[in-house]
Write an enzyme that holds these catalytic residues in place. Structure first.
Site, PDB file in Angstrom:
ATOM      1  N   GLU A 179       0.798  -1.225   0.000  1.00 51.67           N
ATOM      2  CA  GLU A 179       0.000   0.000   0.000  1.00 51.67           C
ATOM      3  C   GLU A 179       0.833   1.279   0.000  1.00 51.67           C
ATOM      4  O   GLU A 179       0.274   2.367   0.105  1.00 51.67           O
ATOM      5  CB  GLU A 179      -0.905   0.014   1.238  1.00 51.67           C
ATOM      6  CG  GLU A 179      -1.939  -1.084   1.246  1.00 51.67           C
ATOM      7  CD  GLU A 179      -2.912  -0.922   2.407  1.00 51.67           C
ATOM      8  OE1 GLU A 179      -3.892  -0.191   2.242  1.00 51.67           O
ATOM      9  OE2 GLU A 179      -2.679  -1.515   3.462  1.00 51.67           O
TER      10      GLU A 179
ATOM     11  N   SER B 271     -10.516   9.512  -1.693  1.00 48.17           N
ATOM     12  CA  SER B 271     -10.778   8.519  -0.641  1.00 48.17           C
ATOM     13  C   SER B 271     -12.101   8.793   0.075  1.00 48.17           C
ATOM     14  O   SER B 271     -12.652   9.893   0.012  1.00 48.17           O
ATOM     15  CB  SER B 271      -9.642   8.511   0.381  1.00 48.17           C
ATOM     16  OG  SER B 271      -8.436   8.102  -0.214  1.00 48.17           O
TER      17      SER B 271
ATOM     18  N   SER C  77      -6.290  -2.330   1.230  1.00 50.67           N
ATOM     19  CA  SER C  77      -6.477  -1.928  -0.173  1.00 50.67           C
ATOM     20  C   SER C  77      -6.836  -3.098  -1.078  1.00 50.67           C
ATOM     21  O   SER C  77      -6.568  -3.081  -2.263  1.00 50.67           O
ATOM     22  CB  SER C  77      -5.224  -1.221  -0.710  1.00 50.67           C
ATOM     23  OG  SER C  77      -5.042  -0.014  -0.028  1.00 50.67           O
TER      24      SER C  77
END
Length: 326
Positions: free
Chosen positions: A14, A297, A164
């Site tokens: 990530e 996000s 993720s």
């Protein structure tokens, strides 16, 4: 003017997303209050990276940096590392040991929430529902028939400690099952196999905002792919609808469960919990304690919907850290 170290990068798959999150934090800091320093944390180096991309090594004894003969110490750390060592408790424990305040939860909560199966086990006695699951550690014998009899098909095979959506597979047939386990083991030596929950997926942000635990507007996730995988999360292959298209009663219900989990675990900072609603019952999948902070996000989307600009969101996190007891 307070010196704020924004840590980003990390040791997991990530790291690229974390660098983006960290840079968004850096760009949106309140420049009247804070001087931000971008700190890259990698296995091979911990360095301060200035605006010209020059690197200066971090002294791990006290997390300071010397730039052109001047030693810089930090008033607080803004943690933007997704995955290890920022989301699993390692950095939190280090900062506690050296007496440096930081924006995320404490080390125990970080370690617990990063371990999906331990988190769900701890929350179960509080009436929080989860998918039917089966756990494997690398090296365990795999009784395919017994596992699939328990969880059914389709099912999900996930690394236990990863984010993720790295290493996750949706398994539709018996033939796909063992290859999916191999994929998950590439990310972690523990895996979790879960029944497929056919329902509405929502993501619930909970933060301490100005001293009060607040549930942010809920996001509904509609993936174009088979599930909310890496492509869906980061490459635009999903619709993220905030506020979610669920009833007021369900909004209240799932929000209350996410808030309860936050309070039961004595969380601090940001949290984002994922649920699938099946037959009017929210089932928890996981909780993220360093959720993505890129402009796309979910937490920034939810904050926007709540009327909280990014600068306020980040200022709030830093002020809570600065005012917390060590």
């Amino acid at each position: 003017m307070k010196n704020i170290a924004i840590i980003m990068g990390g040791y997991s798959s990530e790291y690229k997303i974390s660098l983006t999150s960290g840079n968004v934090v850096y760009q949106n800091l309140d420049k009247a209050k804070y001087k931000g320093y971008r700190i890259h944390i990698f296995k091979e180096k911990w360095v301060y990276v200035d605006d010209n991309e020059a690197e200066f090594p971090i002294d791990k004894n006290d997390f300071s940096v010397t730039v052109n003969g001047t030693k810089i110490v930090f008033d607080a750390v803004f943690n933007a590392i997704h995955g290890t060592p920022g989301e699993d408790g390692l950095m939190q424990a280090y900062f506690e040991l050296i007496g440096l305040k930081q924006t995320s939860c404490d080390y125990y909560q970080a370690a617990l929430t990063f371990n999906k199966r331990d988190l769900l086990s701890v929350l179960k006695p509080y009436g929080i529902k989860t998918a039917t699951s089966f756990y494997l550690n690398q090296g365990d014998a795999i009784n395919q028939e017994a596992i699939l009899n328990k969880v059914g098909l389709p099912c999900f095979v996930k690394p236990n400690k990863s984010g993720s959506s790295f290493g996750i597979s949706k398994v539709h047939t018996k033939e796909e099952f063992l290859p999916a386990i191999e994929v998950a083991y590439k990310e972690d030596n523990e895996i979790i196999i879960e029944s497929f929950l056919d329902g509405t997926e929502v993501s619930v942000g909970v933060i301490n905002y100005k001293g009060e635990v607040v549930v942010l507007p809920i996001t509904e996730i509609v993936s174009e792919n088979d599930f909310f995988d890496y492509e869906a999360k980061y490459l635009g292959k999903s619709q993220e609808i905030t506020p979610a298209r669920i009833s007021a009663e369900m909004t209240q219900k799932v929000g209350a469960i996410a808030k309860k989990a936050y309070e039961v675990l004595k969380m601090k900072g940001f949290s984002r919990s994922e649920f699938i609603i099946v037959n009017e019952e929210p089932h928890m999948l996981e909780m993220n304690t360093i959720p993505g902070l890129t402009t796309e996000s979910l937490i920034p989307q939810q904050a926007r919907e709540a009327g909280i600009p990014l600068t306020d969101l980040f200022t709030n996190a830093i002020e809570l850290a600065l005012n917390s007891p060590l």
